[in-house]
Design an enzyme around this catalytic site. Structure first.
Site, PDB file in Angstrom:
ATOM      1  N   GLY A  21       0.724  -1.129  -0.154  1.00 39.26           N
ATOM      2  CA  GLY A  21      -0.011  -0.254   0.477  1.00 39.26           C
ATOM      3  C   GLY A  21       0.783   0.972  -0.013  1.00 39.26           C
ATOM      4  O   GLY A  21       0.422   2.664  -0.293  1.00 39.26           O
ATOM      5  N   GLY A  23       5.158   3.571   0.211  1.00 42.19           N
ATOM      6  CA  GLY A  23       6.725   3.424  -0.115  1.00 42.19           C
ATOM      7  C   GLY A  23       6.921   2.117  -1.648  1.00 42.19           C
ATOM      8  O   GLY A  23       6.247   2.338  -2.610  1.00 42.19           O
ATOM      9  N   ARG A  44      -1.327  -3.866   7.017  1.00 37.98           N
ATOM     10  CA  ARG A  44      -2.211  -3.812   8.721  1.00 37.98           C
ATOM     11  C   ARG A  44      -3.653  -3.129   8.011  1.00 37.98           C
ATOM     12  O   ARG A  44      -4.834  -2.883   8.776  1.00 37.98           O
ATOM     13  CB  ARG A  44      -1.104  -3.579   9.370  1.00 37.98           C
ATOM     14  CG  ARG A  44      -0.641  -4.548   9.999  1.00 37.98           C
ATOM     15  CD  ARG A  44      -0.013  -4.654  11.382  1.00 37.98           C
ATOM     16  NE  ARG A  44       1.091  -3.737  10.450  1.00 37.98           N
ATOM     17  CZ  ARG A  44       2.056  -3.425  11.826  1.00 37.98           C
ATOM     18  NH1 ARG A  44       2.340  -3.207  13.100  1.00 37.98           N
ATOM     19  NH2 ARG A  44       3.052  -2.352  11.315  1.00 37.98           N
ATOM     20  N   PHE A 101      13.457  -0.206  13.244  1.00 38.04           N
ATOM     21  CA  PHE A 101      13.426   1.359  13.964  1.00 38.04           C
ATOM     22  C   PHE A 101      15.193   1.065  14.161  1.00 38.04           C
ATOM     23  O   PHE A 101      15.615   0.291  14.736  1.00 38.04           O
ATOM     24  CB  PHE A 101      12.609   1.851  14.681  1.00 38.04           C
ATOM     25  CG  PHE A 101      12.262   0.232  16.578  1.00 38.04           C
ATOM     26  CD1 PHE A 101      13.905   0.230  17.079  1.00 38.04           C
ATOM     27  CD2 PHE A 101      11.410   0.260  16.215  1.00 38.04           C
ATOM     28  CE1 PHE A 101      13.114  -0.674  17.223  1.00 38.04           C
ATOM     29  CE2 PHE A 101      11.040  -0.772  17.390  1.00 38.04           C
ATOM     30  CZ  PHE A 101      12.048  -1.729  17.797  1.00 38.04           C
ATOM     31  N   TYR A 151      22.819  -4.176   4.893  1.00 38.61           N
ATOM     32  CA  TYR A 151      23.947  -4.822   5.604  1.00 38.61           C
ATOM     33  C   TYR A 151      22.858  -5.509   6.261  1.00 38.61           C
ATOM     34  O   TYR A 151      23.570  -6.388   6.943  1.00 38.61           O
ATOM     35  CB  TYR A 151      23.253  -3.661   7.348  1.00 38.61           C
ATOM     36  CG  TYR A 151      21.850  -2.887   7.269  1.00 38.61           C
ATOM     37  CD1 TYR A 151      21.147  -4.131   8.186  1.00 38.61           C
ATOM     38  CD2 TYR A 151      21.322  -1.548   6.550  1.00 38.61           C
ATOM     39  CE1 TYR A 151      19.724  -3.490   8.535  1.00 38.61           C
ATOM     40  CE2 TYR A 151      20.725  -1.577   7.109  1.00 38.61           C
ATOM     41  CZ  TYR A 151      19.330  -2.132   7.903  1.00 38.61           C
ATOM     42  OH  TYR A 151      18.078  -2.053   8.125  1.00 38.61           O
ATOM     43  N   LYS A 166      16.984  -9.532   8.287  1.00 38.94           N
ATOM     44  CA  LYS A 166      17.469  -9.502   6.597  1.00 38.94           C
ATOM     45  C   LYS A 166      18.196 -10.999   6.254  1.00 38.94           C
ATOM     46  O   LYS A 166      17.928 -11.022   4.742  1.00 38.94           O
ATOM     47  CB  LYS A 166      17.463  -8.409   5.924  1.00 38.94           C
ATOM     48  CG  LYS A 166      16.465  -7.057   6.652  1.00 38.94           C
ATOM     49  CD  LYS A 166      15.324  -7.050   5.433  1.00 38.94           C
ATOM     50  CE  LYS A 166      14.854  -5.370   5.656  1.00 38.94           C
ATOM     51  NZ  LYS A 166      13.691  -5.790   4.317  1.00 38.94           N
ATOM     52  N   PRO A 192      17.794  -3.024  -1.582  1.00 38.57           N
ATOM     53  CA  PRO A 192      18.540  -1.174  -1.822  1.00 38.57           C
ATOM     54  C   PRO A 192      19.325  -0.887  -0.695  1.00 38.57           C
ATOM     55  O   PRO A 192      19.176  -1.099   0.596  1.00 38.57           O
ATOM     56  CB  PRO A 192      16.910  -1.015  -1.310  1.00 38.57           C
ATOM     57  CG  PRO A 192      16.192  -2.102  -1.627  1.00 38.57           C
ATOM     58  CD  PRO A 192      17.249  -3.459  -0.877  1.00 38.57           C
ATOM     59  N   GLY A 193      19.852   0.202  -1.293  1.00 38.81           N
ATOM     60  CA  GLY A 193      20.894   1.318  -0.651  1.00 38.81           C
ATOM     61  C   GLY A 193      19.699   2.531  -0.239  1.00 38.81           C
ATOM     62  O   GLY A 193      18.605   1.873  -0.151  1.00 38.81           O
ATOM     63  N   PRO A 194      20.182   3.382  -0.117  1.00 37.69           N
ATOM     64  CA  PRO A 194      18.956   4.512  -0.054  1.00 37.69           C
ATOM     65  C   PRO A 194      17.637   4.986  -0.778  1.00 37.69           C
ATOM     66  O   PRO A 194      18.778   4.857  -1.514  1.00 37.69           O
ATOM     67  CB  PRO A 194      19.772   5.428   0.990  1.00 37.69           C
ATOM     68  CG  PRO A 194      20.937   5.571   0.761  1.00 37.69           C
ATOM     69  CD  PRO A 194      21.313   3.563  -0.218  1.00 37.69           C
TER      70      PRO A 194
HETATM   71  C1  HXC Z   1      12.680   0.855  20.995  1.00 42.36           C
HETATM   72  C2  HXC Z   1      10.930   0.608  20.032  1.00 42.36           C
HETATM   73  C3  HXC Z   1      10.727   1.661  19.825  1.00 42.36           C
HETATM   74  C4  HXC Z   1      11.993   2.679  19.059  1.00 42.36           C
HETATM   75  C5  HXC Z   1       8.800   0.438  19.190  1.00 42.36           C
HETATM   76  N1  HXC Z   1       9.810   0.027  20.469  1.00 42.36           N
HETATM   77  N2  HXC Z   1       9.473   1.704  18.470  1.00 42.36           N
HETATM   78  N3  HXC Z   1      12.038  -0.139  20.847  1.00 42.36           N
HETATM   79  N4  HXC Z   1      13.375   1.600  20.073  1.00 42.36           N
HETATM   80  N5  HXC Z   1      11.907   3.057  18.264  1.00 42.36           N
HETATM   81  C6  HXC Z   1       9.431  -1.541  20.672  1.00 42.36           C
HETATM   82  C7  HXC Z   1       7.988  -1.321  21.835  1.00 42.36           C
HETATM   83  O1  HXC Z   1       8.432  -0.772  23.241  1.00 42.36           O
HETATM   84  C8  HXC Z   1       7.569  -2.463  22.286  1.00 42.36           C
HETATM   85  O2  HXC Z   1       7.741  -3.056  23.341  1.00 42.36           O
HETATM   86  C9  HXC Z   1       7.964  -3.089  20.427  1.00 42.36           C
HETATM   87  O3  HXC Z   1       8.847  -2.529  20.073  1.00 42.36           O
HETATM   88  C10 HXC Z   1       6.694  -3.211  19.752  1.00 42.36           C
HETATM   89  O4  HXC Z   1       5.870  -1.965  19.229  1.00 42.36           O
HETATM   90  P1  HXC Z   1       4.488  -2.115  18.876  1.00 42.36           P
HETATM   91  O5  HXC Z   1       4.516  -0.190  18.802  1.00 42.36           O
HETATM   92  O6  HXC Z   1       3.832  -2.088  20.473  1.00 42.36           O
HETATM   93  O7  HXC Z   1       4.305  -2.656  18.263  1.00 42.36           O
HETATM   94  P2  HXC Z   1       4.143  -2.559  16.763  1.00 42.36           P
HETATM   95  O8  HXC Z   1       2.723  -2.052  16.404  1.00 42.36           O
HETATM   96  O9  HXC Z   1       3.449  -4.198  16.038  1.00 42.36           O
HETATM   97  O10 HXC Z   1       5.337  -1.672  15.793  1.00 42.36           O
HETATM   98  C11 HXC Z   1       6.230  -2.204  15.046  1.00 42.36           C
HETATM   99  C12 HXC Z   1       6.834  -1.040  15.179  1.00 42.36           C
HETATM  100  C13 HXC Z   1       6.380  -0.244  14.002  1.00 42.36           C
HETATM  101  C14 HXC Z   1       8.607  -1.918  13.826  1.00 42.36           C
HETATM  102  C15 HXC Z   1       7.049  -0.145  15.985  1.00 42.36           C
HETATM  103  O11 HXC Z   1       7.475   1.085  14.023  1.00 42.36           O
HETATM  104  C16 HXC Z   1       6.182  -0.561  12.510  1.00 42.36           C
HETATM  105  O12 HXC Z   1       5.486  -1.918  12.585  1.00 42.36           O
HETATM  106  N6  HXC Z   1       7.125  -0.406  11.356  1.00 42.36           N
HETATM  107  C17 HXC Z   1       6.360  -0.771  10.435  1.00 42.36           C
HETATM  108  C18 HXC Z   1       6.500   0.063   9.018  1.00 42.36           C
HETATM  109  C19 HXC Z   1       8.332   0.139   9.230  1.00 42.36           C
HETATM  110  O13 HXC Z   1       9.530   0.500   9.946  1.00 42.36           O
HETATM  111  N7  HXC Z   1       8.771   0.438   7.774  1.00 42.36           N
HETATM  112  C20 HXC Z   1      10.097   1.050   7.199  1.00 42.36           C
HETATM  113  C21 HXC Z   1      10.862  -0.677   7.466  1.00 42.36           C
HETATM  114  S1  HXC Z   1      12.591   0.226   6.414  1.00 42.36           S
HETATM  115  P3  HXC Z   1       7.752  -3.232  24.872  1.00 42.36           P
HETATM  116  O14 HXC Z   1       8.798  -4.396  25.204  1.00 42.36           O
HETATM  117  O15 HXC Z   1       7.384  -1.469  24.872  1.00 42.36           O
HETATM  118  O16 HXC Z   1       5.892  -3.917  24.912  1.00 42.36           O
HETATM  119  C22 HXC Z   1      13.890  -0.610   6.376  1.00 42.36           C
HETATM  120  C23 HXC Z   1      15.111  -0.122   5.450  1.00 42.36           C
HETATM  121  C24 HXC Z   1      15.714  -0.452   5.947  1.00 42.36           C
HETATM  122  O17 HXC Z   1      13.467  -1.114   6.846  1.00 42.36           O
HETATM  123  C25 HXC Z   1      16.824   0.315   5.021  1.00 42.36           C
HETATM  124  C26 HXC Z   1      17.082   2.243   4.885  1.00 42.36           C
HETATM  125  C27 HXC Z   1      18.734   2.717   4.551  1.00 42.36           C
END
Ligand code: HXC
Length: 283
Positions: A21, A23, A44, A101, A151, A166, A192-194
């Site tokens: 949906g 990116g 989701r 993250f 990475y 990964k 992918p890189g950036p």
């Molecule tokens: C530390 C964190 C955190 C952070 C969340 N958590 N964010 N811990 N630092 N920044 C912890 C929470 O405290 C919790 O643990 C657990 O992770 C789950 O968090 P929730 O918010 O309850 O989970 P959820 O709703 O499922 O969210 C998951 C998510 C969210 C990963 C945190 O960001 C997400 O759904 N992202 C999906 C999309 C995404 O990330 N896209 C980017 C991919 S880019 P506790 O212990 O507190 O319960 C990519 C490219 C890489 O991968 C290459 C780049 C150059």
């Protein structure tokens, strides 16, 4: 952007794109649909699915959007049943859905680790297994493309769960290329890189200065363009790559290689200066 592929290249295909949906997933889904594939996207959140499906249909393509949490095996199985009920047998899969993250690894909670590894590695396995099982039972070929990261090979500080998951996806790809090749199933990865997308940048790139620093690490001196990832993805999904399996192709403008070579810093100096240094050393 000129289209480099025949416009009916994927006309008999049904391609699933997880996280389709938004990116890069959205880019790949729209591109596959524009080349004739029926596309099913999952995620989701309903809203981005509806938007992307609407855009594909408006452009004359075939698309369905179904909500699914790839971390849950039952949700994934139900998703594939419904996708096939709506648009026929799936022939291609893009494992794109990912979570990430920045975090200090010593402070990461078990849930934090799970949230990422389950989305990336378990989710890709559940989807890949669903497809493989169906293709082997039916005696039909299939293709899987998984989105890794550069990475996965080198590891990276502050994104440990992403790096290990990964790396697991790449190992899964290579393992299944060996195990399932005999059934006509091909699996490859793009690393992918950036590529600046809202989802990745909002979680991984805190400010403009860091973005500029990232750009400086890339020999081609720019970020990737979404269509460049789309070009490679379509190639890997199509019969154009019919003898390619088990590979992970870095698409990063040379970033990772440039970070490794011991003498690559010379590139940052003005060329005249480099030539002078080299001449002095030669004596
Ligand atoms: C530390 C964190 C955190 C952070 C969340 N958590 N964010 N811990 N630092 N920044 C912890 C929470 O405290 C919790 O643990 C657990 O992770 C789950 O968090 P929730 O918010 O309850 O989970 P959820 O709703 O499922 O969210 C998951 C998510 C969210 C990963 C945190 O960001 C997400 O759904 N992202 C999906 C999309 C995404 O990330 N896209 C980017 C991919 S880019 P506790 O212990 O507190 O319960 C990519 C490219 C890489 O991968 C290459 C780049 C150059």
């Amino acid at each position: 952007m000129p289209e480099i592929y025949r416009d009916d290249l994927l006309k008999d295909e049904h391609v699933v794109v997880t996280g389709g949906g938004t990116g890069l997933g959205r880019v790949m889904a729209m591109r596959a649909a524009s080349l004739g594939a029926a596309v099913t996207i999952c995620g989701r959140r309903e809203e981005p699915l509806e938007k992307t499906v609407g855009d594909i249909r408006e452009a004359g393509g075939k698309a369905e959007g179904l909500s699914c949490n790839v971390r849950e095996a039952e949700s994934v199985a139900a998703f594939f049943d419904e996708a096939e009920a709506r648009q026929g047998p799936v022939t291609g899969l893009v494992n794109n859905a990912a979570a990430n993250f920045l975090s200090a690894s010593a402070e990461l909670s078990p849930n934090g680790f799970d949230a990422i590894v389950k989305t990336n590695l378990y989710g890709s396995f559940y989807c890949t297994q669903q497809c493989g099982k169906r293709w082997i039972e039916r005696g039909t070929p299939g293709v899987v493309l998984s989105i890794a990261t550069t990475y996965a090979e080198t590891g990276s500080a502050f994104v440990l769960p992403s790096a290990v998951s990964k790396a697991g996806i790449v190992a899964m790809t290579k393992s299944l290329a060996a195990e399932w090749g005999t059934y006509g199933i091909r699996l490859n990865c793009i690393a992918p890189g950036p590529f600046p997308t809202e989802g990745a940048w909002s979680r991984l790139v805190p400010d403009e200065e860091m973005a500029e620093n990232m750009k400086r690490r890339v020999p081609l001196a720019r970020f990737g363009e979404p269509h460049e990832l789309g070009d490679l993805a379509i190639f890997l999904l199509s019969d154009g790559s019919s003898y390619l399996s088990g590979e992970c192709i870095a698409l990063d403008g040379g970033e990772v290689l440039a970070a490794g070579g011991q003498f690559n810093d010379f590139i940052k100096m003005p060329r005249e200066g480099v030539l002078q240094v080299l001449a002095m050393m030669r004596g």
